[in-house]
Enzyme design. Structure first.
Site, short mmCIF file in Angstrom:
data_model
loop_
_atom_site.label_atom_id
_atom_site.label_comp_id
_atom_site.label_asym_id
_atom_site.label_seq_id
_atom_site.Cartn_x
_atom_site.Cartn_y
_atom_site.Cartn_z
CG HIS A 146 -2.26 -1.94 -0.74
ND1 HIS A 146 -2.67 -2.61 -1.88
CD2 HIS A 146 -3.17 -2.26 0.23
CE1 HIS A 146 -3.78 -3.30 -1.60
NE2 HIS A 146 -4.09 -3.11 -0.32
N1 V1S Z 1 -12.62 -0.89 1.78
C1 V1S Z 1 -12.19 -0.03 2.42
C2 V1S Z 1 -11.62 1.01 3.14
N2 V1S Z 1 -12.03 1.48 4.37
C3 V1S Z 1 -11.18 2.49 4.66
C4 V1S Z 1 -11.22 3.30 5.88
C5 V1S Z 1 -12.33 3.26 6.70
C6 V1S Z 1 -12.36 4.01 7.88
C7 V1S Z 1 -11.26 4.80 8.20
F1 V1S Z 1 -11.26 5.53 9.31
C8 V1S Z 1 -10.15 4.84 7.38
C9 V1S Z 1 -10.14 4.10 6.21
N3 V1S Z 1 -10.28 2.64 3.67
C10 V1S Z 1 -10.53 1.72 2.74
C11 V1S Z 1 -9.76 1.50 1.47
C12 V1S Z 1 -8.36 0.96 1.73
C13 V1S Z 1 -8.31 -0.51 2.02
C14 V1S Z 1 -6.88 -0.95 2.33
C15 V1S Z 1 -6.70 -2.44 2.51
C16 V1S Z 1 -5.30 -2.78 2.99
C17 V1S Z 1 -4.91 -4.24 2.91
O1 V1S Z 1 -5.80 -5.04 3.65
O2 V1S Z 1 -4.95 -4.75 1.59
C18 V1S Z 1 -3.47 -4.49 3.39
C19 V1S Z 1 -3.17 -4.13 4.77
N4 V1S Z 1 -9.63 2.77 0.81
C20 V1S Z 1 -10.49 3.19 -0.13
O3 V1S Z 1 -11.42 2.51 -0.51
C21 V1S Z 1 -10.24 4.59 -0.67
C22 V1S Z 1 -11.15 5.60 -0.38
C23 V1S Z 1 -10.96 5.19 -1.76
C24 V1S Z 1 -12.52 5.33 0.21
C25 V1S Z 1 -12.45 5.33 1.75
N5 V1S Z 1 -11.95 6.63 2.26
C26 V1S Z 1 -11.93 6.60 3.72
C27 V1S Z 1 -10.62 6.93 1.68
C28 V1S Z 1 -10.64 6.91 0.14
ZN ZN Z 2 -6.57 -6.34 2.31
#
Ligand code: V1S
Ligand code: ZN
Ligand code: CA
Length: 393
Positions: A146
């Site tokens: 990403h």
């Molecule tokens: N799905 C999901 C998710 N969960 C979290 C998260 C949960 C707990 C925490 F302490 C911190 C973060 N973030 C997300 C996603 C990002 C997913 C990234 C995937 C990465 C990969 O596997 O592809 C490659 C290594 N973020 C979101 O959904 C964004 C938000 C929109 C919602 C969640 N909050 C915590 C941030 C904003």
């Molecule tokens: Zn992923």
């Protein structure tokens, strides 16, 4: 008896940095670098290092990181104060600009070291490929798809995959990037939007406004301007919850088989995010270790130099199972690998079931409903095949 031998006629190299695994994103954060340690414990317990060239990787240099990333972003990444330290107004501005310091991309202790080690792991793997010293180079510490030129996103700060592909492009005409992480590989796709020397193909759950990052629809095939050679070189395979091994293998083979015919890549870069497995903390699919690994086996059959990256994967025991099995596929000893996890495996107690291939029932209890109809999957394959008619090499 299970006796691992070196594959005849080809070399597999394994690249890892144990220092990387000691970093922590924070208590509640799903990304656990320690899953890499658990993966290695299985790889070692099965005796796989005997069949590979094993390397402790170095950190990528600032100059190497700059081959993709902007200097002001790297400078901030290198100097940003960890979250628990007092911040000045200025740094708060920059955190917003670079998307650093939120809950997804926290500023933790040793962040820059962690990022440059992940970058170095994938660059070392790429170098073995371009020097023809390795046929399959494995970098489980990479796969952070990403990250953008000047922006962190979704647990990714440095795009090690882009760095590795750029390295390959110095020596090879064409690179095929394949991404089986449950999330869309948006950073890699965007980085190569304007070239026809890289084709990207991501399989992912697609549900805009609900599932991260929200991009990667079937019609998103790269900017369609007349003068853009990269048009039609982004392939996206948007999926719904609960896809099975059988459906995924059919899709993967129909699509990647065709891409291989028309694009004729000189190198394959395969991101093996393990969050597409059933029972993942963030994922939604019903894939088993066998189905995930079948993608690696299919790519290996093309006999093209290949870099294998890690990526997502948030239930560490299943990440370790998949990546250990895929290491065995690279070596070519997968058909003989015992299902029973060796008794001497460090942290064996983490593998709730003592097997490499737990059943769906063991993983999930109740399986997740499959929301992918056969008709929809056929339509996806047809659309991709039509898209590939524009591609000639
Ligand atoms: N799905 C999901 C998710 N969960 C979290 C998260 C949960 C707990 C925490 F302490 C911190 C973060 N973030 C997300 C996603 C990002 C997913 C990234 C995937 C990465 C990969 O596997 O592809 C490659 C290594 N973020 C979101 O959904 C964004 C938000 C929109 C919602 C969640 N909050 C915590 C941030 C904003
Ligand atoms: Zn992923
Ligand atoms: Ca993907």
């Amino acid at each position: 008896d299970y006796n691992i031998v070196r594959p005849k006629g080809y070399t597999v190299s394994f690249h890892a940095n144990p220092e990387m695994e000691k970093h922590h994103f924070g208590q509640t954060h799903p990304m656990k670098p320690w899953r890499l340690t658990l993966t290695k414990s299985l790889v070692f317990a099965y005796g796989m290092p005997f069949a590979m060239d094993n390397f402790v990787t170095r950190a990528a240099t600032y100059e190497e990181l700059k081959s993709f990333h902007a200097a002001d972003y790297l400078d901030y990444l290198a100097t940003a104060p960890p979250e628990d330290q007092p911040q000045d107004i200025d740094s708060a501005d920059r955190e917003i600009k670079f998307n650093l310091g939120g809950s997804d991309c926290p500023l933790f202790h040793g962040l820059y070291d962690y990022c440059s080690m992940s970058g170095g792991t994938s660059l070392d793997a790429a170098r073995k490929i371009v020097n023809r010293q390795s046929d399959i180079a494995i970098a489980w510490g990479g796969g952070l798809h990403h990250a953008k030129r000047s922006e962190a996103s979704g647990f990714c700060y440095i795009n090690d995959i882009v760095l590795a592909i750029l390295q390959c492009l110095r020596h090879f005409p064409r690179v095929l990037y394949i991404d089986i992480d449950v999330h869309h590989g948006d950073g890699v796709e965007e980085a190569f939007f304007s070239t026809d020397r890289v084709m990207t193909c991501s399989f992912h759950k697609y549900q805009p406004d609900v599932f991260f990052p929200g991009t990667g629809g079937l019609d998103d095939n790269g900017p369609k301007s007349e003068h853009n050679p990269g048009a039609h070189h982004s392939i996206n395979v948007p999926l719904n919850d609960g896809i099975t091994d059988e459906q995924y293998a059919w899709l993967f083979e129909s699509i990647i088989g065709k891409i291989n015919q028309v694009f004729r890549p000189s190198v394959i870069a395969l991101q093996c995010g393990a969050d597409s497995l059933a029972g993942d903390r963030l994922g939604r699919f019903n894939l088993q270790v066998q189905g995930h690994g079948a993608c690696v086996a299919f790519c290996k059959k093309f006999n093209i130099p290949m870099i294998i990256f890690g990526g997502g994967g948030y239930t560490p025991r299943n990440v370790a199972r998949a990546w250990a099995y895929e290491t065995s596929i690279a070596i070519g000893c997968d058909t003989k690998i015992p299902d029973q996890i060796p008794a001497h495996t460090p942290w064996r107690e983490h593998f709730v079931h003592d097997t490499l291939f737990p059943t769906l029932e063991q993983i999930l209890g109740e399986p997740r409903a499959n929301r992918n109809s056969a008709k929809r999957l056929q339509d996806i394959v047809q659309h991709v095949h039509e898209q590939l008619r524009f591609v000639e090499h």
